[in-house]
Design a protein around this motif. Structure first.
Motif, PDB file in Angstrom:
ATOM      1  N   TYR A 279     -97.154 -70.119 -86.657  1.00 53.77           N
ATOM      2  CA  TYR A 279     -96.652 -68.840 -86.982  1.00 53.77           C
ATOM      3  C   TYR A 279     -95.824 -68.126 -85.834  1.00 53.77           C
TER       4      TYR A 279
ATOM      5  N   PHE B 190     -93.846 -64.176 -85.383  1.00 51.07           N
ATOM      6  CA  PHE B 190     -93.280 -62.993 -86.060  1.00 51.07           C
ATOM      7  C   PHE B 190     -92.513 -62.151 -85.296  1.00 51.07           C
TER       8      PHE B 190
ATOM      9  N   TYR C 274     -91.446 -58.289 -84.723  1.00 50.58           N
ATOM     10  CA  TYR C 274     -91.876 -56.953 -85.010  1.00 50.58           C
ATOM     11  C   TYR C 274     -90.905 -55.897 -84.319  1.00 50.58           C
TER      12      TYR C 274
ATOM     13  N   LEU D   2     -92.536 -55.175 -89.419  1.00 57.92           N
ATOM     14  CA  LEU D   2     -92.415 -56.717 -89.654  1.00 57.92           C
ATOM     15  C   LEU D   2     -90.778 -56.988 -89.927  1.00 57.92           C
TER      16      LEU D   2
ATOM     17  N   TYR E  35     -90.591 -63.432 -90.246  1.00 60.80           N
ATOM     18  CA  TYR E  35     -91.697 -64.405 -89.909  1.00 60.80           C
ATOM     19  C   TYR E  35     -91.460 -65.837 -90.011  1.00 60.80           C
TER      20      TYR E  35
ATOM     21  N   ILE F  64     -89.770 -67.636 -93.431  1.00 61.93           N
ATOM     22  CA  ILE F  64     -90.291 -67.450 -94.568  1.00 61.93           C
ATOM     23  C   ILE F  64     -90.186 -66.304 -95.291  1.00 61.93           C
TER      24      ILE F  64
ATOM     25  N   PHE G 260     -91.366 -56.588 -80.521  1.00 63.84           N
ATOM     26  CA  PHE G 260     -92.347 -57.620 -80.164  1.00 63.84           C
ATOM     27  C   PHE G 260     -92.332 -58.747 -80.912  1.00 63.84           C
TER      28      PHE G 260
ATOM     29  N   MET H 149     -99.166 -67.050 -84.046  1.00 64.68           N
ATOM     30  CA  MET H 149    -100.609 -67.020 -84.630  1.00 64.68           C
ATOM     31  C   MET H 149    -100.716 -68.604 -85.198  1.00 64.68           C
TER      32      MET H 149
ATOM     33  N   GLN I 187    -102.709 -70.634 -87.988  1.00 58.73           N
ATOM     34  CA  GLN I 187    -103.311 -70.345 -89.260  1.00 58.73           C
ATOM     35  C   GLN I 187    -104.870 -70.561 -89.227  1.00 58.73           C
TER      36      GLN I 187
ATOM     37  N   GLY J 155    -106.348 -67.475 -87.350  1.00 51.68           N
ATOM     38  CA  GLY J 155    -105.881 -66.258 -87.732  1.00 51.68           C
ATOM     39  C   GLY J 155    -105.677 -65.014 -87.002  1.00 51.68           C
ATOM     40  N   GLU J 156    -105.741 -65.214 -85.346  1.00 43.88           N
ATOM     41  CA  GLU J 156    -105.708 -64.112 -84.582  1.00 43.88           C
ATOM     42  C   GLU J 156    -104.087 -63.999 -84.174  1.00 43.88           C
ATOM     43  N   LEU J 157    -103.414 -62.859 -84.088  1.00 39.28           N
ATOM     44  CA  LEU J 157    -102.350 -62.543 -83.754  1.00 39.28           C
ATOM     45  C   LEU J 157    -102.098 -62.386 -82.415  1.00 39.28           C
ATOM     46  N   PHE J 158    -101.308 -63.102 -81.478  1.00 41.87           N
ATOM     47  CA  PHE J 158    -101.193 -62.613 -80.235  1.00 41.87           C
ATOM     48  C   PHE J 158     -99.764 -62.086 -80.094  1.00 41.87           C
ATOM     49  N   PHE J 159     -99.621 -61.112 -79.297  1.00 42.63           N
ATOM     50  CA  PHE J 159     -98.472 -60.336 -78.837  1.00 42.63           C
ATOM     51  C   PHE J 159     -97.890 -60.705 -77.585  1.00 42.63           C
ATOM     52  N   GLY J 160     -96.680 -60.776 -77.503  1.00 37.24           N
ATOM     53  CA  GLY J 160     -95.815 -60.761 -76.332  1.00 37.24           C
ATOM     54  C   GLY J 160     -95.820 -59.271 -75.604  1.00 37.24           C
TER      55      GLY J 160
END
Lengths: 113, 111
Positions: free
Chosen positions: A31, A33, A35, A45, A48, A55, A91, A95, A97, A100-105
């Motif tokens: 995934y 995203f 933002y 958002l 993504y 999607i 941003f 992630m 699936q 489930g943890e979303l990591f940001f730049g």
């Protein structure tokens, strides 16, 4: 892994110019995203992708914004033409699936004059 | 809709305990994240709740009630470095994971 990598970190441009923001997600994440964050609107958002396929782009403000993910390791967010109200921190986050943890730049701070 | 609500600002004293609440619309809900964001930095992961109950991780704990559409983040033994924005984010599943953030709660910790 180096984490999510975004470029440029800072960009200052003039109204009407094209802006391209880039993102390299964490390897193996399915995934991605995009933002946008401002003081007034918080973290919004925009769009993504799952397995490189867009999607949901309902958060993209208008047709001036477009995003692509040509392969699993690269995505771009383009604004053409840019306007002062586009000034924000953009941003990218990725992630898996499975975790489930979303990591940001670190974000790309855009200023449109 | 997927409205996610949390208080805009909170203040607390060093060494104290603070609870930051978050409510969300339950339709399609699949899980809840808490993120910490210091000024000028990217959000960083704190916790992820899928099931009801309390998850403890050091000084930080997160609680979820799926039926009530409610979560909170509990910060104990507050330190000055905990001054930051705390973002509640809900995952909504419509076949895919869609992560929506609340506006964030700015926490100021005072000596």
């Amino acid at each position: 892994d180096a984490g999510v990598i975004q470029s440029p970190r800072h960009e200052v441009t003039e109204m009407g110019q094209e802006v391209t923001l880039r993102c390299k997600p964490i390897s193996g994440h399915d995934y991605l995203f995009w933002y946008r964050q401002t003081m007034m609107r918080g973290l919004e958002l925009l769009i993504y992708f799952n397995n490189n396929v867009p999607i949901d782009d309902s958060g993209m403000p208008e047709d001036r914004f477009s995003a692509k993910m040509p392969n699993a390791s690269f995505s771009t967010l383009k604004i053409q033409p840019s306007e002062p109200r586009d000034s924000a921190v953009y941003f990218c986050a990725s992630m898996s699936q499975h975790t489930g943890e979303l990591f940001f730049g670190e974000g790309s701070r855009l200023t449109v004059l | 809709g997927q409205n996610i609500d949390q208080p805009t600002e909170m203040t607390a004293t060093e060494g104290a305990i603070v609870q930051i609440n978050c409510t969300y619309q339950t339709s399609g809900f699949n899980g809840l994240f808490w993120y910490q964001q210091h000024a000028g930095e990217a959000p960083t992961f704190l916790s992820y709740n899928v099931l009801d109950g309390l998850e403890e991780k050091g000084r930080f704990s997160s609680f979820l009630s799926r039926s009530k559409g409610y979560s909170y983040l509990l910060l104990k033994e507050l330190q000055m470095k905990d001054s930051a924005s705390y973002l509640c984010a809900a995952v909504f599943r419509g076949g895919y994971n869609k992560l929506i953030f609340g506006a964030g709660t700015r926490l100021a910790v005072h000596p």
